[in-house]
Design an enzyme around this catalytic site. Structure first.
Site: not given
Length: 321
Positions: A179-181, A208
């Protein structure tokens, strides 16, 4: 007054990225858009803000670009304009990993909707990896996530190859969830990981930000706040503005506790960079803060860095959104 903030990206081949960059800059200037947009031969990536319908017009313009009709965005709000100015820049990559040939349009992991994410990451057969940088991980992440402890996304491929070797030495071949922003780093990360020979590779659709927007806090597996690349600094559940501020010395998020530390000087340094600044930097930042305070007393916004100054982390990291 409320400002609308849009984070977006699209991997799409542009035959003439400079022409695309110029068109976006001209249209966004006319609309009064602020923020940062990166354009490369592999697509575009950015976060922008505006009042009212200007943002709708901006997104419609982007979706009219070649291959961008399906471009999606994450929208949030801010009480004040979160950007000083508009920057539309030409780059080699819209998110810099430095591995030639990595193309999410050809090879990418399995997208997982936010409402299905909890089931995946609580599966004991899943290894959960935070693909963001160390300062982002430090203020918030998902329960059980592994921190690669990277300063830049360029370090991720080397870290993952070492991590995969450890898994193989243990005889493990788990599912890998990343996952990332906003989702863009994971597009490249999952493409890279699958090219390395792993089959069960997953990533959080919308990143996110979409998870915090759509998953109720009572059901959330997120802990802390999420760093964002604008003047809001961080957001929490429901995309409410968080409690962090930005250190203008090193561009890292600073917590309330760190702001009480004697090594913190507003607009100059924080505990993380207090001992690393040169006297020239300290003097320059102090003068900048003086101008900020004078503008504040006059009830005027300060325009931020001059173009001659080094680019800040917000500009560099927009590709990580």
């Amino acid at each position: 007054m409320s400002f609308r903030v849009s984070a977006f990206y699209k991997f799409v081949p542009f035959a003439d990225p400079e022409a695309i960059r110029a068109d976006i800059a001209a249209r966004f200037e006319a609309l009064g858009i602020r923020g940062t947009v990166l354009v490369a031969g592999e697509g575009l990536n950015g976060t922008i803000a505006a009042e009212g319908n200007a943002l709708d017009e901006a997104m419609s313009f982007l979706r009219a670009l070649p291959g961008c009709s399906t471009l999606e965005h994450k929208e949030s709000h801010a009480a004040t304009m979160p950007f000083w100015r508009l920057k539309v820049r030409l780059k080699q990559e819209i998110v810099t990993m430095g591995v030639p040939g990595t193309d999410p349009n050809d090879l990418v992991g399995t997208y997982v909707d936010p409402q299905d994410w909890n089931a995946l990451i609580t599966d004991p057969e899943t290894v959960l990896i935070d693909t963001r940088n160390d300062y982002e991980y430090g203020i918030g992440t998902f329960e059980g996530a592994i921190d690669p402890n990277t300063a830049t996304f360029r370090e991720f491929p080397h870290w993952f190859r070492d991590f995969r070797a450890k898994l193989e030495a243990e005889g493990r071949k788990p599912k890998v969830a990343m996952f990332c922003t906003g989702g863009i780093r994971c597009e490249k990360a999952t493409s890279f990981v699958k090219s390395e020979g792993l089959d069960e590779v997953f990533h959080l659709k919308g990143g996110i930000l979409k998870y915090l927007e759509t998953v109720p806090e009572a059901e959330s597996k997120w802990q802390g706040e999420c760093f964002v690349f604008d003047q809001r600094v961080s957001v929490g559940h429901g995309l409410e503005i968080g409690d962090y501020e930005l250190c203008h010395g090193c561009k890292r998020p600073v917590s309330e506790a760190e702001r009480r530390d004697p090594r913190y000087e507003e607009g100059i340094c924080c505990p993380a960079c207090h001992a690393t600044l040169t006297e020239e930097q300290r003097a320059r930042f102090a003068e900048r803060q003086k101008q900020v305070e004078l503008a504040r007393k006059r009830g005027e916004p300060h325009i931020g860095r001059k173009k001659s100054e080094p680019s800040d982390r917000t500009t560099k990291a927009t590709g990580d959104a």
